[in-house]
Design a protein around this motif. Structure first.
Motif, PDB file in Angstrom:
ATOM      1  N   SER A 105      33.266  45.911  33.571  1.00 18.57           N
ATOM      2  CA  SER A 105      34.072  44.817  33.662  1.00 18.57           C
ATOM      3  C   SER A 105      35.628  45.030  33.726  1.00 18.57           C
ATOM      4  O   SER A 105      35.873  46.452  33.597  1.00 18.57           O
ATOM      5  N   GLY A 106      36.420  44.428  33.928  1.00 17.51           N
ATOM      6  CA  GLY A 106      37.888  44.410  34.229  1.00 17.51           C
ATOM      7  C   GLY A 106      38.509  45.022  32.950  1.00 17.51           C
ATOM      8  O   GLY A 106      39.001  46.087  33.030  1.00 17.51           O
ATOM      9  N   THR A 107      38.263  44.483  31.704  1.00 19.35           N
ATOM     10  CA  THR A 107      38.799  44.641  30.627  1.00 19.35           C
ATOM     11  C   THR A 107      38.325  46.014  30.175  1.00 19.35           C
ATOM     12  O   THR A 107      39.195  46.786  29.583  1.00 19.35           O
ATOM     13  N   GLU A 108      37.210  46.518  30.361  1.00 15.03           N
ATOM     14  CA  GLU A 108      36.630  47.706  30.030  1.00 15.03           C
ATOM     15  C   GLU A 108      37.366  48.559  30.931  1.00 15.03           C
ATOM     16  O   GLU A 108      37.669  49.813  30.459  1.00 15.03           O
ATOM     17  N   PHE A 142      48.323  39.800  33.016  1.00 14.67           N
ATOM     18  CA  PHE A 142      47.228  39.567  32.528  1.00 14.67           C
ATOM     19  C   PHE A 142      46.307  40.909  32.759  1.00 14.67           C
ATOM     20  O   PHE A 142      45.899  41.170  33.597  1.00 14.67           O
ATOM     21  N   HIS A 143      45.620  41.328  31.703  1.00  8.29           N
ATOM     22  CA  HIS A 143      44.878  42.557  31.700  1.00  8.29           C
ATOM     23  C   HIS A 143      43.487  42.535  30.843  1.00  8.29           C
ATOM     24  O   HIS A 143      42.619  43.556  31.047  1.00  8.29           O
ATOM     25  N   GLY A 144      43.305  41.437  30.501  1.00  8.11           N
ATOM     26  CA  GLY A 144      41.828  41.211  29.741  1.00  8.11           C
ATOM     27  C   GLY A 144      41.992  40.715  28.304  1.00  8.11           C
ATOM     28  O   GLY A 144      42.968  40.634  27.840  1.00  8.11           O
ATOM     29  N   ARG A 145      40.658  40.633  27.667  1.00  6.11           N
ATOM     30  CA  ARG A 145      40.549  39.694  26.622  1.00  6.11           C
ATOM     31  C   ARG A 145      40.223  40.858  25.557  1.00  6.11           C
ATOM     32  O   ARG A 145      40.096  40.362  24.159  1.00  6.11           O
ATOM     33  N   VAL A 193      51.487  47.805  35.401  1.00 11.20           N
ATOM     34  CA  VAL A 193      52.109  46.860  36.263  1.00 11.20           C
ATOM     35  C   VAL A 193      50.871  45.945  36.946  1.00 11.20           C
ATOM     36  O   VAL A 193      49.346  46.781  37.172  1.00 11.20           O
ATOM     37  N   GLU A 194      50.738  45.142  37.521  1.00 10.35           N
ATOM     38  CA  GLU A 194      50.013  44.608  38.778  1.00 10.35           C
ATOM     39  C   GLU A 194      50.828  44.388  39.975  1.00 10.35           C
ATOM     40  O   GLU A 194      51.878  43.823  39.882  1.00 10.35           O
ATOM     41  N   ALA A 195      50.515  45.069  40.897  1.00 10.78           N
ATOM     42  CA  ALA A 195      51.262  45.225  42.309  1.00 10.78           C
ATOM     43  C   ALA A 195      51.602  43.561  42.626  1.00 10.78           C
ATOM     44  O   ALA A 195      52.718  43.118  43.121  1.00 10.78           O
ATOM     45  N   GLU A 228      44.456  46.812  39.642  1.00  9.11           N
ATOM     46  CA  GLU A 228      44.110  46.171  40.783  1.00  9.11           C
ATOM     47  C   GLU A 228      42.903  45.243  40.441  1.00  9.11           C
ATOM     48  O   GLU A 228      42.296  45.043  41.716  1.00  9.11           O
ATOM     49  N   ILE A 229      42.617  44.805  39.495  1.00  9.73           N
ATOM     50  CA  ILE A 229      41.159  44.428  39.172  1.00  9.73           C
ATOM     51  C   ILE A 229      41.185  43.029  39.982  1.00  9.73           C
ATOM     52  O   ILE A 229      39.964  42.755  40.679  1.00  9.73           O
ATOM     53  N   GLN A 230      42.245  42.296  40.365  1.00 11.29           N
ATOM     54  CA  GLN A 230      42.192  40.859  40.679  1.00 11.29           C
ATOM     55  C   GLN A 230      42.592  41.244  42.230  1.00 11.29           C
ATOM     56  O   GLN A 230      42.143  40.606  43.273  1.00 11.29           O
ATOM     57  N   SER A 231      43.733  41.916  42.766  1.00  9.38           N
ATOM     58  CA  SER A 231      44.205  42.308  43.793  1.00  9.38           C
ATOM     59  C   SER A 231      43.463  43.495  45.039  1.00  9.38           C
ATOM     60  O   SER A 231      43.919  43.414  45.916  1.00  9.38           O
ATOM     61  N   ALA A 255      38.048  46.049  39.750  1.00  5.10           N
ATOM     62  CA  ALA A 255      36.645  45.228  39.122  1.00  5.10           C
ATOM     63  C   ALA A 255      36.119  44.066  39.670  1.00  5.10           C
ATOM     64  O   ALA A 255      35.307  44.160  40.774  1.00  5.10           O
ATOM     65  N   LYS A 256      37.009  43.114  39.607  1.00  2.00           N
ATOM     66  CA  LYS A 256      36.315  41.716  40.013  1.00  2.00           C
ATOM     67  C   LYS A 256      35.176  41.776  41.337  1.00  2.00           C
ATOM     68  O   LYS A 256      34.019  41.576  41.206  1.00  2.00           O
ATOM     69  N   PRO A 257      35.681  42.171  42.616  1.00  8.50           N
ATOM     70  CA  PRO A 257      34.712  42.197  43.740  1.00  8.50           C
ATOM     71  C   PRO A 257      33.920  43.567  43.903  1.00  8.50           C
ATOM     72  O   PRO A 257      33.215  43.495  44.673  1.00  8.50           O
TER      73      PRO A 257
HETATM   74  C1  PLP Z   1      40.229  39.308  35.624  1.00  3.48           C
HETATM   75  C2  PLP Z   1      41.356  40.525  35.420  1.00  3.48           C
HETATM   76  C3  PLP Z   1      41.263  41.367  34.316  1.00  3.48           C
HETATM   77  C4  PLP Z   1      40.015  41.194  33.164  1.00  3.48           C
HETATM   78  O1  PLP Z   1      38.731  41.242  33.918  1.00  3.48           O
HETATM   79  P1  PLP Z   1      37.579  40.990  33.034  1.00  3.48           P
HETATM   80  O2  PLP Z   1      36.373  41.358  34.073  1.00  3.48           O
HETATM   81  O3  PLP Z   1      37.505  39.354  33.151  1.00  3.48           O
HETATM   82  O4  PLP Z   1      37.382  41.618  31.901  1.00  3.48           O
HETATM   83  C5  PLP Z   1      42.240  42.450  33.953  1.00  3.48           C
HETATM   84  N1  PLP Z   1      43.087  42.317  34.847  1.00  3.48           N
HETATM   85  C6  PLP Z   1      43.413  41.581  35.945  1.00  3.48           C
HETATM   86  C7  PLP Z   1      44.713  41.789  36.646  1.00  3.48           C
HETATM   87  C8  PLP Z   1      42.442  40.473  36.210  1.00  3.48           C
HETATM   88  O5  PLP Z   1      42.748  39.822  37.169  1.00  3.48           O
END
Ligand code: PLP
Length: 416
Positions: A105-108, A142-145, A193-195, A228-231, A255-257
């Motif tokens: 996952s992203g957070t991981e 935002f980097h996760g939970r 950072v997130e770019a 770069e999880i979202q971007s 992560a995401k896609p």
């Molecule tokens: C969604 C997101 C995360 C967390 O990803 P999860 O898969 O929900 O844990 C971390 N960083 C960014 C930039 C995100 O958009």
């Protein structure tokens, strides 16, 4: 509807109430559309928050899942399978980094990045360098939970109920070079950072800020870590958003896609940083399993076969230009920003932003609102101009109607 009501009642009884779900029950999807229990098709401009990048029922993804699920779903990382190295070759070539660790996952993935940064600082100290353990994160990040990720995430409502959070995190004002310089010191092990901030409202770093973060990190042996999880994965028209800046991070996360809707995350780093990791220091039961990796490979190959990086730039520019033109007609739109298919229209009212999401849903279009006032668009990479036109027409109608009601309520005063 009966089915949805039954499920709602059951969930209300059985699940932790972590989500404020929209009352829709989705059962399928095709291309850019997701389909509810009544057969209603919705134009999905959110894609499960940037996950379903190739849309629904993509033949390469569905085919790969079918084939691979009959071969091997899971092995455990105590053995080899074919997928990790094959996916890692593709990811390292496209991100410019050297080594990969796969998570779920992203957070991981982000936890992996934080652990790399702390461990690498420890290695540098053992080699005589003066590097501390502090993280500099950005406001609105935002980097996760999970605990580390949450501790580096700006919004207090995500952190305070779980206090004390992981210590050693300081937040820098977004794009404020002076604040970054003031807070940076040899105590810092990494700048995070997130770019382009996602959850924070689709806010791109300035070239100056990003370059200063790189320079400061270099000056002190600290790391520059880009989420770069979202971007990432081509959404902005390049594999990673940092590539628009010509700045290389030491560590990045995806992560995401990454696996077309299956859970998969990755942390990537340079050879220099990678030398800190040894067997047993980090790991995962599920991370980088054969099924997720096979789909990750199919996602990258499909993006390239279908020419989607170029397409994302082209259709994203068109979308952004249409949003800008819309902003000239409706003064409630105070800013339009983003890159490729990571776009936002910021409104001057949180109430209107919320209402707009609901009104778009009524018109069969999924978007969401982040940072209270920001309409966020994370459409599938297979989006066409006609879909953009549909969305713009719906937004135009909503803002026009709202302005009419608003001006009627405020005694005929013109607004937009
Ligand atoms: C969604 C997101 C995360 C967390 O990803 P999860 O898969 O929900 O844990 C971390 N960083 C960014 C930039 C995100 O958009």
């Amino acid at each position: 509807m009966a089915k949805l009501e039954e499920i709602r009642a059951a969930e209300a009884r059985l699940l932790l109430s972590t989500y404020d779900r929209n009352p829709i029950l989705f059962v399928g999807g095709e291309g850019v559309h997701i389909i509810d229990e009544n057969g209603t098709r919705y134009l999905d401009l959110l894609t499960g928050i940037g996950v379903n990048a190739l849309g629904y029922n993509h033949p390469a993804i569905a085919g790969t899942i079918a084939r691979q699920s009959q071969k091997l779903i899971h092995t455990s990382n105590v053995y080899y399978h074919e997928g990790q190295a094959e996916l890692a070759v593709r990811l390292t070539e496209r991100t410019g980094l050297d080594r990969v660790f796969f998570a779920n996952s992203g957070t991981e993935a982000w936890e992996g990045a934080l652990k790399l940064a702390r461990a690498y600082a420890g290695l540098k100290r053992s080699e005589g360098a003066k590097v501390g353990t502090k993280f500099l994160a950005l406001e609105q990040s935002f980097h996760g939970r999970t605990f580390g990720s949450m501790s580096t995430t700006y919004k207090e409502k995500y952190r305070t109920p779980f206090a004390p959070v992981v210590p050693g995190v300081e937040f820098v004002r977004f794009n404020d070079v002076a604040d970054l310089r003031a807070k940076f010191s040899s105590e810092v092990c990494a700048i995070l950072v997130e770019a382009i901030q996602g959850e924070g409202g689709i806010r791109p770093l300035t070239q100056e800020f990003f370059a200063e973060a790189r320079a400061l990190a270099d000056s002190a042996g600290a790391l520059l870590v880009a989420d770069e999880i979202q971007s990432g994965m081509g959404r902005t028209g390049k594999w990673c958003a940092y590539q628009h800046y010509g700045i290389m991070p030491d560590v990045t996360t995806l992560a995401k896609p990454l696996a077309g809707g299956l859970p998969l995350g990755a942390v990537l780093c340079t050879e220099e940083v990678a030398r800190v990791m040894h067997a047993g220091m980090h790991g995962s039961t599920f991370g980088g399993g054969p099924l997720a990796c096979a789909v990750g490979i199919a996602v990258i190959d499909s993006i390239e076969k279908q020419g989607l990086l170029k397409h994302n730039t082209e259709v994203g520019d068109y979308f952004q230009q249409r949003l800008r033109r819309l902003a000239t007609r409706h003064e409630t739109i105070v800013d339009v920003r983003g890159r490729g298919l990571m776009l936002a229209a910021e409104l001057d009212s949180a109430d209107l932003a919320k209402l707009t999401v609901a009104e778009m849903l009524k018109r069969g279009i999924l978007i969401n609102c982040t940072s209270d006032t920001v309409l966020r668009f994370l459409p599938p990479y297979i989006l066409e101009h006609s879909h953009v036109d549909t969305a713009i027409a719906a937004l135009d109608e909503i803002f026009t109607q709202h302005a009419a009601t608003h001006s009627a309520q405020s005694g005929g005063k013109q607004h937009g």
